[in-house]
Structures are given as C-alpha cells and as structure tokens.
Design an enzyme around this catalytic site. Structure first.
Site, PDB file in Angstrom:
ATOM      1  N   THR A 380       0.810  -1.223   0.000  1.00 58.06           N
ATOM      2  CA  THR A 380       0.000   0.000   0.000  1.00 58.06           C
ATOM      3  C   THR A 380       0.845   1.276   0.000  1.00 58.06           C
ATOM      4  O   THR A 380       2.071   1.247   0.098  1.00 58.06           O
ATOM      5  CB  THR A 380      -1.017   0.085   1.169  1.00 58.06           C
ATOM      6  OG1 THR A 380      -0.363   0.523   2.352  1.00 58.06           O
ATOM      7  CG2 THR A 380      -1.694  -1.233   1.436  1.00 58.06           C
ATOM      8  N   GLY A 460       2.188  -1.088   4.944  1.00 57.15           N
ATOM      9  CA  GLY A 460       2.780  -2.031   5.881  1.00 57.15           C
ATOM     10  C   GLY A 460       1.957  -3.271   6.150  1.00 57.15           C
ATOM     11  O   GLY A 460       2.269  -4.026   7.064  1.00 57.15           O
ATOM     12  N   ARG A 552      11.355   4.692   3.217  1.00 58.72           N
ATOM     13  CA  ARG A 552      11.071   4.601   1.771  1.00 58.72           C
ATOM     14  C   ARG A 552      11.468   5.922   1.106  1.00 58.72           C
ATOM     15  O   ARG A 552      12.297   6.659   1.615  1.00 58.72           O
ATOM     16  CB  ARG A 552       9.597   4.265   1.527  1.00 58.72           C
ATOM     17  CG  ARG A 552       9.195   2.894   2.068  1.00 58.72           C
ATOM     18  CD  ARG A 552       7.895   2.411   1.473  1.00 58.72           C
ATOM     19  NE  ARG A 552       7.460   1.176   2.137  1.00 58.72           N
ATOM     20  CZ  ARG A 552       6.386   0.502   1.832  1.00 58.72           C
ATOM     21  NH1 ARG A 552       5.598   0.929   0.854  1.00 58.72           N
ATOM     22  NH2 ARG A 552       6.064  -0.597   2.485  1.00 58.72           N
TER      23      ARG A 552
END
Length: 562
Positions: A380, A460, A552
């Site tokens: 996601t 996650g 990220r």
C-alpha cells in the site's frame, strides 16, 4: 472554500429552523406534537419573515486555520503533483486525488487504478467523512487470481465530485505527464527485480528492457498507462468501467461488465473515540480504524504513555493490546453493508478499561493459533494533505500485495484484494458479490476541540494498526516532535514472537523473554515497517509541519499561504 456537502447541510439546517419556529408561533402546539414531522412547505412570506437577518445570526465559533498548506506522500513526484494543485487554487481533496494518481504511476507496485483505497476527509469544525472504494467481489465470485472489481477510479471521482473545486483535468494531468516520462526510483527498481519471477515480463518491456529490470535513475515511459489516464480524464472516469478500458477489464477471467458497471463506493460513518484529550477518527469496518482507537484507549488506561519508549512494559503493553484488538478483527469485523458489527463497543472507554485489566505485566495473553496471520508484504501507500482552510485528507490506496495479482492490462496491474477474505474464521468476513473484505488499510485523523490537527497513515500490511498506535501514542506526549516519532523504531507481534526494527537493550530483551515471548527477531525486509505519511497543524503558530519517513522514498512539503 466551502464544499458541496456542507452547503447541503446548511440548507437543511435553515429549513429545520424555519419549520420549527412556525410550529411554535401557532400558539397551541403541545409538547407531544412538537415531536411530529413539521409542515414541509411554509408560505414564501412566512419563510422570509422567519429566517433571522444575516446580522442577527449567531456567529460560527472561530477556528484557527493554518497560514500554510502541505502534502505528505510516499514519493516526491506525488508531493509535487499535490502541491501544484494547491498552489493553483485547489483544495485538500483535489491535491490528494492528484497525488494518488501521480504515485500510482511512479510506484505501480503499491497502488493504482487497478486497485482501491479508503479516504477520510475532515474540515475544521465539521464531522469527518469516510469513502471506502476498495475492491468488491465480482458477480461470479472470487476468481483464482483473487482480483476484485477495482474501485480506485470510482472512489477518487466521487471524492472530487463531493469536495473538489479544481477541474477534474487539473488533478489528472500531472499523472499523465509522469506516465509519459518519469525517473525510476531505487525502490521501484528493487521491487521490479524482486518480483520478476511472478510478473508477465514478456508484456513489460518498458519495465524489463532486454528482459532485465530497469535501473534506478533511468527514464521510464508508460504509454499505455498514459492513454488509460487520458481516457479517465476525458470521460470523467466512465471509460474505466464502461468504455474501452472497461471492455478490456471485462475480458479478464473473473471480471465482467455488469460487476464493473455496478461498482459503488462504500459510505459508512467513520469510527471515532477519545484518547489523551483528542478525538481520534478511523475508517469504519471492515477496516481496522476502531482497532487503533481501541489499542490507544487500552494503553491510556494502563498508563503505558508514562513508560519509557521501548522499555519492557511499553513494548509488552502495546503487543498485548494488539493481541486483544486482533482477536476482535478476526471474529467481529466485516462489511457493514452486509453484516452488523458492534462498532461502538470497540471504542467504548469502559469496555477497553476492562480489557486493559486482562493484561498482566509478567505473562502473555493466550494466543489463538487459528487467528495467526503474518502478512510480510509491506504493501500500500498513504497520502496526507492539509489545505489552508485546515481541511485534512488522510488517504490509503493499495493493490494489496506488491504488484497485486501480477495480472497486467492496459498499462496497469490488477489487485489481489480478494485474498483478504482469508482473514478471520467467521461468517463476518465471507465473500459474496459486491462485498468488501477485512483488511489492514487504516487512514487516521486526530482532532482537538476545534477540529482536525493530525492526518496520518502508512503502508505495511498487517502491521499498519500496531505501527500507527505506536506513532500516535508517541505523538500525544508533551513536547513531542513529529519527525522524531516517525523515525522512532517500531515493532510488531506475530504469534508469540516480536519483530523489532532494532535490537532491544540487553535488559529489555531479557525482560521480554522472561514474560514469555519466544523469539525476538529482525524484520525480513527494510520496507517491513511501512512509511508513515503525516502532517500536523500547529495552532499556536498557524503553521503545518510534517516528517519524511526514512524507510522509503517519502517526502513532504509545506508552503505559506499567499
């Protein structure tokens, strides 16, 4: 910048006020009669006479709104797309939609038009609203590919119809530009390489030139996706369900034209609950917003917020609160359009105080092995936007697993959301046409007495609820710094093992093992603990701040209002 739904509510309030005063002026209305339906059509003269003059209306309570606006997303290009829309007069919903389409282009492994999502919207002084546009079971049942009817396009269009002020073309164009040419990120290159064995490489020459995953820094052109996005722009979304793209989708095994044409966005009231003096809002079931609130209330009751971060009692209390919340998810959660879910009980402070007493400081709560579920895919993506009216949008979109089902058509990947019907062992989460599954996406909004002050969410997978619980619990501490709480180490409970982002101190490790945890291990991938995208309003300084999650390619940007 008032949205359409607020205008409708205001019109309704004016009508109710007018009709009620007419009844009172009749001079012979009993208390019992006032509970009856008022006359719906007072005369024009009476209506004009009974509506108070503008200068006599009670003023709305003043609310501090930020002298700034901002976007937080999992990729800088998505932040740029959202900020461009805000800078050109769009509002928070416009910007969130623009960022969502943009990130689906540069992170095609995490979300996209072949998937779905869920969004919370809250204006200052107003109640929050929820839009669930995750995928639903097709008319023919779940296909072997686990592909559900995609809802991303329908959901973002309905959001824009209800709240948007910018033109639809304006919010889609940045994504089209990126589809025509964008730079490959290190994360995309890595995900293409790791997923090569399960993707149709022969259809993906742009991702796998000469059969090898494209390298970071290279220029990526996605002409088929650009064409699909242009059709969505020009048809205002209709082409995806009934036009050329819809016809291509209907030809895929498991999907069909009727299922596509019949897709509807889920509209149920979001879940709200009190925690540490704030009102916390989450997405309604079958999503786990209530579970995050439940865990937070359990922690507050146990005094966990007073414990040192990453201490033995801190980790243990959060792990056991997740065990409690997870059990309810597995037995009680389901699609509210099909089953009853006792939502209020999950955010009831008295019930959660009783649950908090079940946690012992020196032992584990029993584990139901049938409820064990370990989703290691860090899937996601999340977007948070705050505009200069203080409207907060918290949006989580997904394909479920990275690259979803791996099925590719018309320039995009299709989801595998139907696999989430494996969560739980009761009829609450059983598939049938049109139904949505239990899953882990959990956008959240936190509000003070004036209105929303924090938008937050994360990718996650199954770890989303427990991660957000940790971050929000940290954030409410006095003098907390958003950047610090986003960067802080995270942990997760799976079976009776703790997965910890960093190895605990020796005494903490020993304490946890003595309590009964059978293993403390490292995360299987650097992406395991998601990427929290959060923005907060600083009322004292009329400003907005954010944090870039280092896990990220996340980014955020805030600009002052002109």
């Amino acid at each position: 910048m008032q949205v359409k739904r607020r205008n409708q509510r205001q019109s309704s309030l004016i009508f109710t006020f007018t009709a009620t005063v007419l009844l009172l002026l009749s001079g012979c209305v009993s208390e019992e009669e006032t509970d009856q339906q008022p006359e719906p059509n007072p005369s024009e003269d009476e209506s004009e006479r009974l509506i108070p003059p503008e200068n006599e209306e009670e003023p709305e309570p003043e609310t501090d709104v930020p002298e700034a606006y901002g976007v937080s997303a999992g990729h800088p290009d998505a932040v740029e797309a959202g900020m461009t829309v805000l800078e050109n007069g769009g509002n928070a919903v416009d910007a969130a939609v623009a960022a969502a389409y943009a990130i689906s282009v540069v992170e095609p492994f995490a979300s996209g038009i072949g998937g779905g999502g869920v969004t919370l919207v809250q204006e200052q002084g107003q109640d929050p609203e929820a839009y669930d546009y995750r995928e639903v079971v097709p008319e023919g049942g779940i296909p072997s590919s686990d592909i559900g009817v995609p809802g991303f396009v329908a959901g973002t269009k309905e959001l824009h119809d209800d709240y948007g002020t910018a033109d639809w073309e304006t919010v889609i164009d940045p994504a089209i530009d990126l589809a025509e040419s964008s730079e490959v990120s290190a994360t995309l290159a890595q995900q293409l390489q790791s997923a090569q064995d399960r993707l149709p490489v022969e259809q993906l020459e742009h991702f796998y030139p000469d059969g090898t995953a494209i390298e970071a820094g290279a220029t990526l052109e996605q002409p088929a996706l650009a064409e699909a996005l242009r059709d969505i722009r020009d048809s205002e979304g209709a082409s995806f369900y009934e036009g050329d793209t819809g016809e291509a989708l209907a030809a895929i095994q498991g999907l069909d034209g009727d299922s596509l044409a019949d897709f509807r966005v889920g509209r149920h009231a979001p879940v709200t609950g009190e925690f540490a003096g704030y009102e916390v809002t989450g997405a309604p079931p079958p999503l786990p917003g209530a579970s995050v609130i439940q865990m937070l209330q359990i922690l507050e009751e146990r005094g966990t917020l007073e414990e040192e971060r990453n201490s033995t009692p801190f980790v243990h209390d959060i792990a056991m609160s997740w065990r409690i919340a997870q059990a309810f998810i597995y037995t009680d959660f389901g699609d509210l359009s099909f089953v009853d879910v006792p939502v209020d009980s999950f955010v009831d402070r008295e019930q959660n105080a009783a649950l908090a007493e079940e946690i012992s400081g020196d032992s584990l709560l029993p584990e139901d092995e049938e409820r064990s579920y370990d989703d290691s895919d860090p899937n996601t993506t999340h977007i948070t936007v705050i505009d200069d009216n203080g409207t907060v949008v918290s949006m989580t979109n997904t394909l479920t697993n990275f690259f979803g089902s791996g099925v590719y058509t018309e320039g995009f990947f299709l989801n595998n959301q139907m696999s989430r019907f494996d969560i739980g062992q009761t009829e609450q989460n059983e598939p049938e046409p049109g139904r949505r599954s239990v899953t882990w996406s959990s956008p959240m909004i936190v509000a003070d007495e004036e209105g929303p002050v924090l938008g937050i969410g994360s990718p996650g997978g199954e770890r989303i609820p427990i991660m957000l619980t940790q971050v929000i619990a940290d954030w409410v501490q006095e003098d907390s710094d958003l950047e610090a709480v986003v960067e802080a180490d995270r942990f997760h409970l799976t079976d009776n093992a703790l997965v910890m982002e960093s190895a605990p101190e020796a005494d903490v490790r020993e304490g946890l093992l003595n309590i009964g945890y059978n293993e403390i291990r490292e995360a299987p991938t650097p992406l395991y603990f998601g990427s929290v995208q959060a923005l907060m309003i600083d009322r004292e300084n009329d400003d907005i701040s954010g944090a870039a999650d280092p896990r990220r390619d996340a980014d955020w940007r805030v600009e002052p209002r002109d």
